[in-house]
Design a protein around this motif. Structure first.
Motif, PDB file in Angstrom:
ATOM      1  N   GLY A   1      17.854  42.918 -68.915  1.00 52.97           N
ATOM      2  CA  GLY A   1      17.835  44.321 -69.307  1.00 52.97           C
ATOM      3  C   GLY A   1      17.069  45.181 -68.320  1.00 52.97           C
ATOM      4  N   ILE A   2      15.954  44.643 -67.790  1.00 54.73           N
ATOM      5  CA  ILE A   2      15.194  45.395 -66.783  1.00 54.73           C
ATOM      6  C   ILE A   2      16.008  45.558 -65.508  1.00 54.73           C
ATOM      7  CG2 ILE A   2      13.152  45.308 -65.306  1.00 54.73           C
ATOM      8  CD1 ILE A   2      11.689  43.936 -67.605  1.00 54.73           C
ATOM      9  N   SER A   3      16.706  44.502 -65.106  1.00 58.36           N
ATOM     10  CA  SER A   3      17.538  44.617 -63.902  1.00 58.36           C
ATOM     11  C   SER A   3      18.680  45.598 -64.126  1.00 58.36           C
ATOM     12  CB  SER A   3      18.070  43.245 -63.504  1.00 58.36           C
ATOM     13  OG  SER A   3      18.925  42.711 -64.500  1.00 58.36           O
ATOM     14  N   LEU A   4      19.312  45.559 -65.320  1.00 58.51           N
ATOM     15  CA  LEU A   4      20.360  46.535 -65.626  1.00 58.51           C
ATOM     16  C   LEU A   4      19.781  47.945 -65.683  1.00 58.51           C
ATOM     17  CD1 LEU A   4      23.237  47.311 -66.476  1.00 58.51           C
ATOM     18  CD2 LEU A   4      22.603  46.753 -68.833  1.00 58.51           C
ATOM     19  N   GLY A   5      18.580  48.080 -66.266  1.00 55.76           N
ATOM     20  CA  GLY A   5      17.944  49.397 -66.307  1.00 55.76           C
ATOM     21  C   GLY A   5      17.640  49.935 -64.920  1.00 55.76           C
ATOM     22  N   SER A   6      17.291  49.050 -63.978  1.00 51.03           N
ATOM     23  CA  SER A   6      17.042  49.492 -62.607  1.00 51.03           C
ATOM     24  C   SER A   6      18.327  50.006 -61.956  1.00 51.03           C
ATOM     25  CB  SER A   6      16.469  48.332 -61.789  1.00 51.03           C
ATOM     26  OG  SER A   6      15.256  47.880 -62.340  1.00 51.03           O
ATOM     27  N   VAL A   7      19.436  49.313 -62.230  1.00 51.16           N
ATOM     28  CA  VAL A   7      20.726  49.773 -61.711  1.00 51.16           C
ATOM     29  C   VAL A   7      21.083  51.134 -62.314  1.00 51.16           C
ATOM     30  CG1 VAL A   7      23.194  49.282 -61.655  1.00 51.16           C
ATOM     31  CG2 VAL A   7      21.557  47.444 -61.242  1.00 51.16           C
ATOM     32  N   LEU A   8      20.894  51.268 -63.629  1.00 49.06           N
ATOM     33  CA  LEU A   8      21.184  52.551 -64.283  1.00 49.06           C
ATOM     34  C   LEU A   8      20.270  53.649 -63.761  1.00 49.06           C
ATOM     35  CD1 LEU A   8      21.719  51.424 -67.997  1.00 49.06           C
ATOM     36  CD2 LEU A   8      23.462  52.019 -66.311  1.00 49.06           C
TER      37      LEU A   8
ATOM     38  N   ILE B   1      14.715  33.950 -62.310  1.00 48.14           N
ATOM     39  CA  ILE B   1      14.611  35.272 -61.689  1.00 48.14           C
ATOM     40  C   ILE B   1      15.335  35.197 -60.351  1.00 48.14           C
ATOM     41  CG2 ILE B   1      13.042  37.009 -60.762  1.00 48.14           C
ATOM     42  CD1 ILE B   1      10.963  36.062 -62.746  1.00 48.14           C
ATOM     43  N   THR B   2      16.507  35.817 -60.284  1.00 44.45           N
ATOM     44  CA  THR B   2      17.285  35.792 -59.049  1.00 44.45           C
ATOM     45  C   THR B   2      16.701  36.776 -58.044  1.00 44.45           C
ATOM     46  OG1 THR B   2      18.812  37.414 -60.003  1.00 44.45           O
ATOM     47  CG2 THR B   2      19.386  35.088 -60.228  1.00 44.45           C
ATOM     48  N   ALA B   3      16.760  36.377 -56.778  1.00 44.48           N
ATOM     49  CA  ALA B   3      16.136  37.180 -55.728  1.00 44.48           C
ATOM     50  C   ALA B   3      16.825  38.530 -55.555  1.00 44.48           C
ATOM     51  CB  ALA B   3      16.157  36.409 -54.411  1.00 44.48           C
ATOM     52  N   ASN B   4      18.152  38.585 -55.715  1.00 40.19           N
ATOM     53  CA  ASN B   4      18.840  39.864 -55.497  1.00 40.19           C
ATOM     54  C   ASN B   4      18.480  40.890 -56.572  1.00 40.19           C
ATOM     55  OD1 ASN B   4      20.198  38.504 -57.524  1.00 40.19           O
ATOM     56  ND2 ASN B   4      22.238  38.963 -56.757  1.00 40.19           N
ATOM     57  N   ARG B   5      18.362  40.449 -57.825  1.00 43.56           N
ATOM     58  CA  ARG B   5      18.003  41.409 -58.878  1.00 43.56           C
ATOM     59  C   ARG B   5      16.532  41.807 -58.775  1.00 43.56           C
ATOM     60  NH1 ARG B   5      21.778  42.731 -62.615  1.00 43.56           N
ATOM     61  NH2 ARG B   5      23.642  41.434 -62.640  1.00 43.56           N
ATOM     62  N   LEU B   6      15.687  40.875 -58.362  1.00 42.32           N
ATOM     63  CA  LEU B   6      14.289  41.234 -58.147  1.00 42.32           C
ATOM     64  C   LEU B   6      14.170  42.272 -57.034  1.00 42.32           C
ATOM     65  CD1 LEU B   6      11.284  40.739 -58.727  1.00 42.32           C
ATOM     66  CD2 LEU B   6      11.356  38.861 -57.071  1.00 42.32           C
ATOM     67  N   ALA B   7      14.953  42.106 -55.976  1.00 42.90           N
ATOM     68  CA  ALA B   7      14.934  43.079 -54.881  1.00 42.90           C
ATOM     69  C   ALA B   7      15.413  44.447 -55.354  1.00 42.90           C
ATOM     70  CB  ALA B   7      15.803  42.574 -53.730  1.00 42.90           C
TER      71      ALA B   7
ATOM     72  N   ALA C   1      14.425  50.029 -56.723  1.00 33.32           N
ATOM     73  CA  ALA C   1      14.504  51.154 -57.651  1.00 33.32           C
ATOM     74  C   ALA C   1      13.124  51.776 -57.879  1.00 33.32           C
ATOM     75  CB  ALA C   1      15.100  50.693 -58.977  1.00 33.32           C
ATOM     76  N   ALA C   2      12.092  50.921 -57.973  1.00 31.37           N
ATOM     77  CA  ALA C   2      10.741  51.443 -58.153  1.00 31.37           C
ATOM     78  C   ALA C   2      10.304  52.253 -56.934  1.00 31.37           C
ATOM     79  CB  ALA C   2       9.771  50.283 -58.414  1.00 31.37           C
ATOM     80  N   ILE C   3      10.640  51.775 -55.733  1.00 29.88           N
ATOM     81  CA  ILE C   3      10.276  52.494 -54.513  1.00 29.88           C
ATOM     82  C   ILE C   3      10.987  53.844 -54.448  1.00 29.88           C
ATOM     83  CG2 ILE C   3      10.447  52.451 -51.993  1.00 29.88           C
ATOM     84  CD1 ILE C   3      10.051  49.423 -52.137  1.00 29.88           C
ATOM     85  N   VAL C   4      12.275  53.866 -54.754  1.00 29.09           N
ATOM     86  CA  VAL C   4      13.032  55.125 -54.729  1.00 29.09           C
ATOM     87  C   VAL C   4      12.471  56.105 -55.749  1.00 29.09           C
ATOM     88  CG1 VAL C   4      15.293  56.148 -55.199  1.00 29.09           C
ATOM     89  CG2 VAL C   4      15.133  54.057 -53.847  1.00 29.09           C
ATOM     90  N   PHE C   5      12.153  55.595 -56.933  1.00 27.61           N
ATOM     91  CA  PHE C   5      11.604  56.475 -57.986  1.00 27.61           C
ATOM     92  C   PHE C   5      10.271  57.070 -57.548  1.00 27.61           C
ATOM     93  CE2 PHE C   5       9.100  57.163 -61.843  1.00 27.61           C
ATOM     94  CZ  PHE C   5       9.956  57.980 -62.574  1.00 27.61           C
ATOM     95  N   ALA C   6       9.378  56.231 -57.005  1.00 33.42           N
ATOM     96  CA  ALA C   6       8.068  56.725 -56.571  1.00 33.42           C
ATOM     97  C   ALA C   6       8.216  57.720 -55.424  1.00 33.42           C
ATOM     98  CB  ALA C   6       7.189  55.545 -56.150  1.00 33.42           C
TER      99      ALA C   6
END
Length: 564
Positions: A276-283, A410-416, A421-426
């Motif tokens: 859900g967190i990975s999907l939320g990052s995509v959204l 925890i897959t590396a691509n979704r972690l990336a 997403a956090a970097i873009v948001f900040a």
């Protein structure tokens, strides 16, 4: 003769210890005899080893010839015997049998291994063989395959490669073959890696539980070890005990299975939260640009999904160029694609605003229809240029693989993507709060007329804001290219969800967009196991419709004199 010459020093139980007159001479004689005995013993051992060599070779030859049969039971016996023989030819023969490359000649029962180049070697000696005549493949069935898995596991338990030892322990755990118990015991005694040693102990426990000859106490203790493993393999193993299992052992297995199911349910919920967190990052990546443009201009941009699609295709083009001219830069392709996708999507966004949207401000229905038409044009243009089929985008090596935390993968691509997403948001927060353009954008968002009266060129703010939102959507396309199919319809799968995030979080509010994206992403993944993907999304849509009836401005409404 005094006592000192008749008796040596030392007292045992308070009495003088007698010492023979010629002890030194006798000690030398004993030393000579011992040395001579050692030499004779070594010679005898060498002699018997020389005699045993041909006997062992004959035993190995007999084992290998047992594969030349149509009886599956004989083949299983040959596999088990060869695995415990200690022969260096055991691993090549058993692996060839597993791969279907072991054949035999019916005339003399000679067994051969077929190489990948269709040449043959003698299975017993490894020497090349030519003109072997007509051969038959050694037959396989499920029992033989289980014996092969156990044998390969036993042979690999002492391999220098840790990965081979791990796979060997897992193979023995699944096969539960008692013939591997001795090899397991030896491997556990030599293993220095704590994680691999734990896997071997779990494999030994599986063998003990499946062994009807083991005592009830040993089997119950082994069940406790398997319960601590706590995964689906352990659950399947405990559920496959035969009906003849003693009641106490069966009761312990059922209790352990209940505990494992409870533990797995907790880990599964954690895995769904992670998804859900990975999907939320995509959204968040897909919706954050829409939140800006919708908040500033009030435009319902139906072509926003196509900006995401353009970012994904920009990544594809960048990788094609790198693959042609600089293959060594493939791992850095995403870092090159990110600014390119931002510029391409942003430029197209500015062009759409300058050519179409600025003539339709204040006419919501016409703007919606116009941007929908633009989305169709962009889709068809990409379809004509790149074709309707999916395009392959290579995942860099540093984004491959996964990390195991307990039973959480925890897959590396979704972690990336989450980190990106956090970097873009900040970065966007800093840009909107610390730069003159960000200040002007917030001013236009909160009170357009007052901002215009203060000398802010609102039309240019609109254009560059639209370009900024489109560029961020292009960045989202770069990220989505690593987890989704790159096709002309890529953006359509996220446009509705993006609008749901923007409306639920609050139009123009970045923090509201973040909270809404994570909330909807986690809720969607938690609902899927129970309601399914389609019904889960419908339930979320109904919830948002009911929510905006109570809070039309979303979770975090912007404050301003003219924000309404």
């Amino acid at each position: 003769m005094n006592a000192s010459t008749r008796y040596g020093p030392g007292i045992i139980s308070g009495r003088l210890r007698p010492r023979p007159y010629h002890s030194a001479l006798r000690g030398e004689r004993i030393g000579y005899v011992g040395a001579l005995s050692s030499c004779l013993f070594a010679a005898l051992v060498s002699f018997f080893l020389i005699l045993a060599g041909p006997a062992r070779a004959q035993d190995n030859a007999a084992l290998v010839q047992r594969f030349a049969t149509e009886s599956f039971n004989d083949i299983v016996g040959a596999v088990n015997g060869l695995a415990t023989s200690g022969s260096p030819r055991a691993a090549p023969v058993i692996e060839a049998l597993r791969d279907g490359r072991l054949v035999y000649r019916a005339s003399d029962r000679a067994v051969f291994i077929r190489r990948p180049d269709n040449s043959f070697v003698n299975a017993l000696t490894g020497d090349p063989a030519a003109d072997i005549g007509t051969t038959r493949p050694v037959r396989l069935n499920n029992n033989v395959r289980r014996a092969i898995d156990a044998a390969v596991g036993a042979l690999s338990l002492l391999h220098p490669d840790p990965a081979r030892r791990i796979s060997a322990a897992e193979a023995v755990f699944k096969s539960r073959d008692g013939t591997a118990l001795a090899a397991l015991e030896a491997a556990i005694g030599q293993e220095r890696d704590a994680r691999i040693k734990t896997l071997m102990e779990e494999a030994r426990a599986a063998v003990v539980v499946a062994n009807p000859q083991a005592s009830e106490a040993d089997r119950i203790a082994a069940i406790g070890i398997i319960q601590r493993r706590g995964d689906q393999d352990a659950l399947a193993m405990l559920g496959s005990l035969p009906a003849t299992t003693p009641p106490l052992v069966r009761e312990a297995a059922e209790s352990a299975a209940v505990g494992i199911r409870r533990t797995l349910a907790v880990w599964e919920a954690g895995q769904n939260v992670w998804h859900g967190i990975s999907l939320g990052s995509v959204l968040l990546l897909a919706a954050i640009g829409l939140a800006i443009t919708f908040g500033v201009m009030g435009v319902i941009n139906m072509a926003h999904g196509e900006m995401v699609m353009i970012g994904a295709y920009t990544t594809f083009v960048v990788q094609q160029v790198i693959r042609t001219f600089a293959p060594g830069l493939m791992d850095a392709s995403l870092f090159i694609a990110l600014p390119m996708a931002f510029l391409v999507a942003g430029a197209i966004g500015v062009a759409i605003e300058r050519l179409i949207i600025r003539h339709l401000y204040g006419r919501a229905l016409e703007t919606l229809l116009a941007t929908w038409g633009v989305s169709l044009v962009l889709q068809q243009a990409v379809r004509s240029w790149f074709g309707p089929t999916n395009r392959e985008v290579t995942t860099p090596s540093w984004m491959s693989g996964s990390i195991e935390i307990g039973h959480l993968a925890i897959t590396a691509n979704r972690l990336a993507i989450i980190v990106f997403a956090a970097i873009v948001f900040a970065a966007l927060l800093v840009f909107l709060k610390r730069t003159p353009f960000g200040l002007q954008t917030r001013a236009v968002t909160q009170n357009r007329r007052m901002a215009g009266a203060m000398g802010i060129r609102t039309n240019w703010v609109d254009a560059f804001t639209f370009g900024l939102g489109s560029g961020i959507a292009g960045l989202a396309g770069v990220a989505l290219s690593q987890i989704d199919n790159v096709s002309p319809n890529l953006g359509q799968a996220y446009i509705i969800d993006s609008f749901m995030v923007v409306v639920f979080g609050g139009v123009g509010n970045l923090w509201g967009t973040l909270v809404a994206a994570m909330t909807l992403g986690i809720a969607n993944k938690l609902l899927e196991p129970y309601a399914g993907a389609v019904l889960g999304k419908i339930l979320l849509l109904v919830f948002i419709i009911l929510f905006i009836q109570k809070r039309p401005r979303g979770l975090f409404a912007l404050k301003g004199r003219a924000v309404e």
